[in-house]
Design a protein around this motif. Structure first.
Motif, PDB file in Angstrom:
ATOM      1  N   ALA A 140      -3.803  -4.475   4.775  1.00  0.00           N
ATOM      2  CA  ALA A 140      -2.465  -3.929   4.522  1.00  0.00           C
ATOM      3  C   ALA A 140      -1.475  -4.415   5.564  1.00  0.00           C
ATOM      4  O   ALA A 140      -0.320  -4.740   5.251  1.00  0.00           O
ATOM      5  CB  ALA A 140      -2.523  -2.402   4.506  1.00  0.00           C
ATOM      6  N   GLU A 141      -1.926  -4.505   6.810  1.00  0.00           N
ATOM      7  CA  GLU A 141      -1.038  -4.980   7.872  1.00  0.00           C
ATOM      8  C   GLU A 141      -0.670  -6.447   7.663  1.00  0.00           C
ATOM      9  O   GLU A 141       0.476  -6.851   7.869  1.00  0.00           O
ATOM     10  CB  GLU A 141      -1.720  -4.782   9.230  1.00  0.00           C
ATOM     11  CG  GLU A 141      -1.842  -3.320   9.642  1.00  0.00           C
ATOM     12  CD  GLU A 141      -2.634  -3.148  10.919  1.00  0.00           C
ATOM     13  OE1 GLU A 141      -3.279  -4.134  11.337  1.00  0.00           O
ATOM     14  OE2 GLU A 141      -2.605  -2.043  11.492  1.00  0.00           O
ATOM     15  N   THR A 144       1.808  -6.720   4.923  1.00  0.00           N
ATOM     16  CA  THR A 144       3.136  -6.303   5.375  1.00  0.00           C
ATOM     17  C   THR A 144       3.826  -7.446   6.099  1.00  0.00           C
ATOM     18  O   THR A 144       5.016  -7.720   5.875  1.00  0.00           O
ATOM     19  CB  THR A 144       3.025  -5.081   6.308  1.00  0.00           C
ATOM     20  OG1 THR A 144       2.382  -4.020   5.607  1.00  0.00           O
ATOM     21  CG2 THR A 144       4.395  -4.613   6.748  1.00  0.00           C
ATOM     22  N   VAL A 161       1.789  -3.268  -1.189  1.00  0.00           N
ATOM     23  CA  VAL A 161       1.431  -2.776   0.138  1.00  0.00           C
ATOM     24  C   VAL A 161       1.500  -1.254   0.176  1.00  0.00           C
ATOM     25  O   VAL A 161       0.615  -0.582   0.716  1.00  0.00           O
ATOM     26  CB  VAL A 161       2.370  -3.381   1.204  1.00  0.00           C
ATOM     27  CG1 VAL A 161       2.114  -2.734   2.566  1.00  0.00           C
ATOM     28  CG2 VAL A 161       2.160  -4.882   1.296  1.00  0.00           C
ATOM     29  N   MET A 164      -1.536   0.159  -1.555  1.00  0.00           N
ATOM     30  CA  MET A 164      -2.762   0.036  -0.768  1.00  0.00           C
ATOM     31  C   MET A 164      -2.816   1.111   0.318  1.00  0.00           C
ATOM     32  O   MET A 164      -3.881   1.663   0.624  1.00  0.00           O
ATOM     33  CB  MET A 164      -2.855  -1.357  -0.148  1.00  0.00           C
ATOM     34  CG  MET A 164      -3.098  -2.466  -1.154  1.00  0.00           C
ATOM     35  SD  MET A 164      -3.349  -4.086  -0.393  1.00  0.00           S
ATOM     36  CE  MET A 164      -4.911  -3.838   0.427  1.00  0.00           C
ATOM     37  N   ARG A 165      -1.672   1.428   0.904  1.00  0.00           N
ATOM     38  CA  ARG A 165      -1.644   2.475   1.919  1.00  0.00           C
ATOM     39  C   ARG A 165      -1.941   3.844   1.302  1.00  0.00           C
ATOM     40  O   ARG A 165      -2.629   4.670   1.901  1.00  0.00           O
ATOM     41  CB  ARG A 165      -0.288   2.472   2.620  1.00  0.00           C
ATOM     42  CG  ARG A 165      -0.134   1.306   3.595  1.00  0.00           C
ATOM     43  CD  ARG A 165       1.227   1.259   4.207  1.00  0.00           C
ATOM     44  NE  ARG A 165       1.287   0.261   5.269  1.00  0.00           N
ATOM     45  CZ  ARG A 165       2.403  -0.225   5.785  1.00  0.00           C
ATOM     46  NH1 ARG A 165       3.567   0.206   5.337  1.00  0.00           N
ATOM     47  NH2 ARG A 165       2.369  -1.120   6.738  1.00  0.00           N
TER      48      ARG A 165
END
Length: 319
Positions: A140-141, A144, A161, A164-165
């Motif tokens: 996810a990072e 981003t 994103v 996913m979070r």
């Protein structure tokens, strides 16, 4: 190291997308992007699974969303049995196509023999499949960081994103932090056990009115049997007990499983009141006495339990 990796990934993706910009701008990915960008929609998501599912038989978790073009990320978690620790993210076709439309350099593939048409979807599977859930945080990072540069070409990455979070939040809620997990992308459950599934919409403006279910895959019992690997003698010494094979074999349709899941318990039965107040143990006994051993098949298979009684030490001393 992570910052350097993200920077290199972003630069490579920008170069790839710059060459692919005409295709993206011409509308190849526009339908997916537009579908992801719908605002203020009242969304209902229904999760369905194969009824009366048994391990080894065809099984499928399907997602039905209203409106039909709703984009989502579904999470399926194995919470008990052989399935415990299994996690999969199920993506709708439009999201998968969108990710496949974002090309990445072949050098980013972990498999040198499989680099043709390498893209963001294949890169995500490469990062996630078979790893622990903690990898999802890093993915996810990275998304981003990529999104900040790629959003000019693919604005819908922001919604992915966000989804996913939200999926990560659901995972943390139902799986203990110290549980060893294995996470996949677009892989259907297979192992026997209980599952919980949830789905979240990708658009932050949508109102999600559904998307939660429990289901089960039962162990297979048809054609399954177990038997002792070695028959116990009338009595054995403590030294012989240490070297004796107390295991059981499990057959499925006549073929012996290489690594069956079998639980063994032992209980002493020659003590006062016939061992009524003795507790069971999973440790192989080595002290003189008379014991009962029970074998229980678990995991993806189920068979009738088997038991036997054996003696350690001289029989004359035990009578």
């Amino acid at each position: 190291m992570l910052r350097k990796r993200i920077a290199a990934l972003a630069l490579a993706a920008v170069m790839a997308c710059t060459s692919a910009a005409p295709a993206l701008a011409a509308g190849t990915s526009a339908p997916a992007a537009q579908a992801l960008a719908e605002d203020n929609a009242l969304v209902a998501i229904r999760i369905e699974a194969t009824d009366n599912a048994v391990y080894g038989q065809p099984f499928e978790v399907s997602i039905r969303a209203t409106p039909e073009d709703t984009q989502y990320i579904a999470v399926v978690l194995g919470i008990s049995g052989q399935a415990k620790g299994f996690v999969t993210l199920l993506l709708p076709e439009k999201v998968r196509i969108l990710l496949e439309l974002i090309p990445l350099p072949a050098s980013m593939s972990a498999d040198p023999a499989n680099t043709r048409d390498f893209n963001l979807y294949r890169y995500l599977k490469q990062l996630i499949d078979g790893n622990d859930v903690s990898v999802l945080i890093r993915v996810a990072e990275e998304l981003t960081s990529l999104m900040e540069i790629l959003q000019y070409y693919v604005p819908a990455l922001q919604d992915i994103v966000t989804g996913m979070r939200s999926a990560l939040t659901l995972i943390r809620r139902y799986l203990p932090e110290d549980l060893v997990t294995h996470i996949y992308v677009d892989e259907q459950p297979e192992d026997a056990g209980n599952y919980v599934a949830g789905a979240v919409t990708l658009s932050r403006e949508d109102v999600n009115t559904g998307g939660f279910a429990f289901f089960k895959i039962a162990p297979r019992s048809t054609g399954v049997r177990q038997y002792w690997s070695q028959e116990t003698p009338a009595s054995m010494t403590a030294e012989a007990a240490k070297n004796f094979d107390f295991s059981a074999k499990v057959e499925v349709d006549g073929s012996v499983l290489a690594d069956p899941v079998v639980t063994y318990t032992y209980k002493r039965v020659d003590s006062l009141f016939g061992g009524l107040f003795e507790s069971s143990t999973t440790e192989v006994p080595t002290e003189p006495g008379r014991y009962t051993q029970t074998a229980v098949v678990g995991g993806n298979y189920k068979a009738a339990n088997i038991s036997r009684t054996f003696t350690i030490g001289a029989p004359a001393l035990l009578n």
